[in-house]
Design an enzyme around this catalytic site. Structure first.
Site, PDB file in Angstrom:
ATOM      1  N   HIS A   1       1.519  10.377 -16.166  1.00  0.00           N
ATOM      2  CA  HIS A   1       1.187   9.860 -17.217  1.00  0.00           C
ATOM      3  C   HIS A   1       0.139  10.612 -18.058  1.00  0.00           C
ATOM      4  CE1 HIS A   1       2.317   6.010 -15.380  1.00  0.00           C
ATOM      5  NE2 HIS A   1       3.014   5.853 -16.214  1.00  0.00           N
TER       6      HIS A   1
ATOM      7  N   ILE B   1       2.975  19.897 -23.741  1.00  0.00           N
ATOM      8  CA  ILE B   1       3.490  18.837 -24.543  1.00  0.00           C
ATOM      9  C   ILE B   1       5.041  18.803 -24.431  1.00  0.00           C
ATOM     10  CG2 ILE B   1       3.797  18.173 -26.999  1.00  0.00           C
ATOM     11  CD1 ILE B   1       1.004  19.516 -27.683  1.00  0.00           C
TER      12      ILE B   1
ATOM     13  N   PHE C   1       3.466  -7.436  -9.955  1.00  0.00           N
ATOM     14  CA  PHE C   1       3.240  -6.315 -10.584  1.00  0.00           C
ATOM     15  C   PHE C   1       3.591  -4.952  -9.930  1.00  0.00           C
ATOM     16  CE2 PHE C   1      -0.745  -8.729 -11.654  1.00  0.00           C
ATOM     17  CZ  PHE C   1      -0.704  -8.473 -13.155  1.00  0.00           C
TER      18      PHE C   1
ATOM     19  N   GLY D   1      15.164  11.738 -21.732  1.00  0.00           N
ATOM     20  CA  GLY D   1      15.099  10.294 -22.064  1.00  0.00           C
ATOM     21  C   GLY D   1      13.751   9.620 -22.704  1.00  0.00           C
TER      22      GLY D   1
ATOM     23  N   TYR E   1      15.137   2.292 -14.445  1.00  0.00           N
ATOM     24  CA  TYR E   1      14.003   1.628 -14.158  1.00  0.00           C
ATOM     25  C   TYR E   1      14.107   0.525 -15.227  1.00  0.00           C
ATOM     26  CZ  TYR E   1       9.102   0.624 -15.381  1.00  0.00           C
ATOM     27  OH  TYR E   1       7.917  -0.270 -15.685  1.00  0.00           O
TER      28      TYR E   1
ATOM     29  N   LEU F   1       0.739  -1.169  -0.046  1.00  0.00           N
ATOM     30  CA  LEU F   1      -0.064  -0.059   0.133  1.00  0.00           C
ATOM     31  C   LEU F   1       0.687   1.346   0.056  1.00  0.00           C
ATOM     32  CD1 LEU F   1      -3.058  -1.063   2.256  1.00  0.00           C
ATOM     33  CD2 LEU F   1      -3.132  -1.131  -0.279  1.00  0.00           C
TER      34      LEU F   1
ATOM     35  N   ARG G   1      11.350  16.215 -22.830  1.00  0.00           N
ATOM     36  CA  ARG G   1      11.557  15.755 -21.528  1.00  0.00           C
ATOM     37  C   ARG G   1      12.698  14.480 -21.677  1.00  0.00           C
ATOM     38  NH1 ARG G   1       6.682  12.379 -18.550  1.00  0.00           N
ATOM     39  NH2 ARG G   1       7.234  10.773 -20.359  1.00  0.00           N
TER      40      ARG G   1
ATOM     41  N   LYS H   1      14.369  -3.861 -14.499  1.00  0.00           N
ATOM     42  CA  LYS H   1      13.305  -4.878 -15.145  1.00  0.00           C
ATOM     43  C   LYS H   1      14.199  -6.249 -16.120  1.00  0.00           C
ATOM     44  CE  LYS H   1       9.219  -3.226 -14.039  1.00  0.00           C
ATOM     45  NZ  LYS H   1       8.268  -4.089 -13.434  1.00  0.00           N
TER      46      LYS H   1
HETATM   47  N1  UDP Z   1       3.836  13.503 -22.208  1.00  0.00           N
HETATM   48  C1  UDP Z   1       3.765  14.909 -22.508  1.00  0.00           C
HETATM   49  N2  UDP Z   1       3.185  15.528 -21.400  1.00  0.00           N
HETATM   50  C2  UDP Z   1       3.089  15.323 -20.453  1.00  0.00           C
HETATM   51  C3  UDP Z   1       3.278  13.711 -19.969  1.00  0.00           C
HETATM   52  C4  UDP Z   1       3.757  12.983 -20.995  1.00  0.00           C
HETATM   53  O1  UDP Z   1       3.893  15.243 -23.615  1.00  0.00           O
HETATM   54  O2  UDP Z   1       2.793  15.776 -19.440  1.00  0.00           O
HETATM   55  C5  UDP Z   1       4.295  12.803 -23.234  1.00  0.00           C
HETATM   56  C6  UDP Z   1       5.761  12.074 -23.140  1.00  0.00           C
HETATM   57  O3  UDP Z   1       6.694  13.059 -23.489  1.00  0.00           O
HETATM   58  C7  UDP Z   1       5.403  10.861 -23.837  1.00  0.00           C
HETATM   59  C8  UDP Z   1       4.265  10.555 -23.979  1.00  0.00           C
HETATM   60  O4  UDP Z   1       3.415  11.560 -23.399  1.00  0.00           O
HETATM   61  O5  UDP Z   1       5.904  10.976 -25.480  1.00  0.00           O
HETATM   62  C9  UDP Z   1       3.834   9.331 -22.907  1.00  0.00           C
HETATM   63  O6  UDP Z   1       4.093   9.767 -21.585  1.00  0.00           O
HETATM   64  P1  UDP Z   1       4.025   8.786 -20.409  1.00  0.00           P
HETATM   65  O7  UDP Z   1       4.639   9.423 -19.265  1.00  0.00           O
HETATM   66  O8  UDP Z   1       2.261   8.695 -20.316  1.00  0.00           O
HETATM   67  O9  UDP Z   1       4.632   7.359 -20.838  1.00  0.00           O
HETATM   68  P2  UDP Z   1       5.964   6.907 -21.061  1.00  0.00           P
HETATM   69  O10 UDP Z   1       5.929   6.578 -22.543  1.00  0.00           O
HETATM   70  O11 UDP Z   1       6.907   7.987 -20.803  1.00  0.00           O
HETATM   71  O12 UDP Z   1       6.081   5.551 -20.360  1.00  0.00           O
END
Ligand code: UDP
Length: 330
Positions: free
Chosen positions: A189, A207, A73, A284, A141, A33, A282, A145
């Site tokens: 996300h 974006i 999970f 990475g 991360y 939790l 962003r 995995k």
């Molecule tokens: N993304 C974005 N703005 C946000 C959060 C995510 O533009 O506030 C973009 C991020 O750069 C990626 C996509 O949305 O290209 C999915 O990001 P998320 O963090 O949901 O999942 P990830 O692919 O990183 O596991």
């Protein structure tokens, strides 16, 4: 089957618990939790508030609940945090999982389903990604995995463990009836953040990068419905009957969707305008990640029931509109 769902109060785990019940299995949940929500698990499901790395506690549960299969999970999954605090990820995601596996072997429980990730592929040379695409994670991360995948392979060989490691693409959506859904704190996300921007809970959606070499300049991802993921975990049971079986399978829809397409879909589904701020990339983020999931289709007969982004976003909206504060509303 009696199935121990480790992390069964989390986002994907809680959906899998429900799918297990629907398929006539008996889920038992273990969750610390730390991130999970007690309210995400139905009261009739046996629930143990314990650490997955506690071999004694896990061993006792495996025995008392006559567990046949363990699904795992429970992991920390913030890529940025894994870069700034790698040991947290190595201890929780890798080391704790080794304890879990040792507890299983001691009790002679030898069927295991593991949540792996497309982050193990790093920045792939070729798309769509197949299971034989080289794995070269670009953050701790993904590395933790991959470390577990390798430990599983060796354990299958040495001790006859049978396992499936599912490499998820972007898990998304919520239960069809809107009863459980995605509630992370902090939320990072895309889909829940865009929904929050649509409802005004957040001022806008940033974006991250509009100059990628993609059709509309924004990143492409493969958003796969959480219930489709869950169904694959159950479809693989037959494959675990053979001792030492090792399965590595991509789970994605195969359809790339851009950040802008996610935003316009949320606007369509909610009927609300989403304020957008175009921001720098962003760190990475690979430009494009999407799956070739033919192996899961052929080997498991897996068919996604949510092949398009709109049907997935509709389920997410149903959950978020009924629970604007997530599980705090329940
Ligand atoms: N993304 C974005 N703005 C946000 C959060 C995510 O533009 O506030 C973009 C991020 O750069 C990626 C996509 O949305 O290209 C999915 O990001 P998320 O963090 O949901 O999942 P990830 O692919 O990183 O596991």
């Amino acid at each position: 089957m009696n199935v121990l769902v480790v992390g069964g109060a989390g986002y994907i785990g809680s959906h899998c618990v429900r799918q297990l019940q629907l398929a006539g299995h008996r889920p038992v949940v273990l969750d610390s939790l730390v991130f999970g929500h007690r309210a995400a698990v139905a009261p009739d499901v046996p629930f143990f508030d314990a650490e997955l790395g506690d071999e004694e506690a896990v061993g006792a549960i495996l025995q008392s609940e006559s567990i046949d299969v363990v699904m795992h999970f429970a992991a920390f999954a913030y890529v940025g945090e894994s870069v700034s605090d790698p040991l947290k990820y190595y201890f929780n995601n890798s080391v704790a999982t080794l304890h879990l596996l040792r507890a299983m072997l001691k009790q002679n429980v030898k069927k295991f389903v593991f949540s792996s990730t497309c982050a193990t592929y790093g920045v792939p040379q070729d798309l769509p990604i197949v299971e034989s695409t080289p794995q070269a994670p670009i953050n701790p991360y993904g590395q933790t995995k991959l470390d577990v995948e390798n430990a599983l392979k060796a354990t299958a060989h040495a001790h006859g463990l049978s396992f499936a490691a599912f490499r998820y693409f972007n898990a998304a959506g919520a239960a069809e009836d809107g009863s459980i859904g995605e509630d992370h704190n902090p939320e990072t996300h895309l889909i829940p953040l865009v929904i929050d921007a649509a409802t005004g809970k957040r001022p806008n959606i940033q974006i991250f990068g509009t100059d990628y070499p993609t059709p509309d300049g924004t990143c492409l991802r493969d958003y796969v419905h959480v219930d489709d993921l869950s169904r694959a975990h159950i479809a693989v049971f037959d494959k675990l009957e053979e001792p030492g079986a090792a399965h590595f399978l991509n789970l994605g829809t195969g359809t790339p969707t851009s950040v802008r397409e996610v935003i316009s879909t949320v606007e369509k589904v909610t009927g609300k305008k989403v304020p957008v701020v175009e921001s720098p990339r962003r760190d990475g983020d690979p430009p494009a990640l999407y799956a070739n999931a033919a192996k899961a289709k052929t080997e498991l007969g897996w068919q996604v029931q949510y092949p398009d982004i709109e049907s997935t976003v509709r389920t997410a909206w149903k959950w978020h509109s009924a629970h604007p504060n997530g599980y705090a509303d329940r």
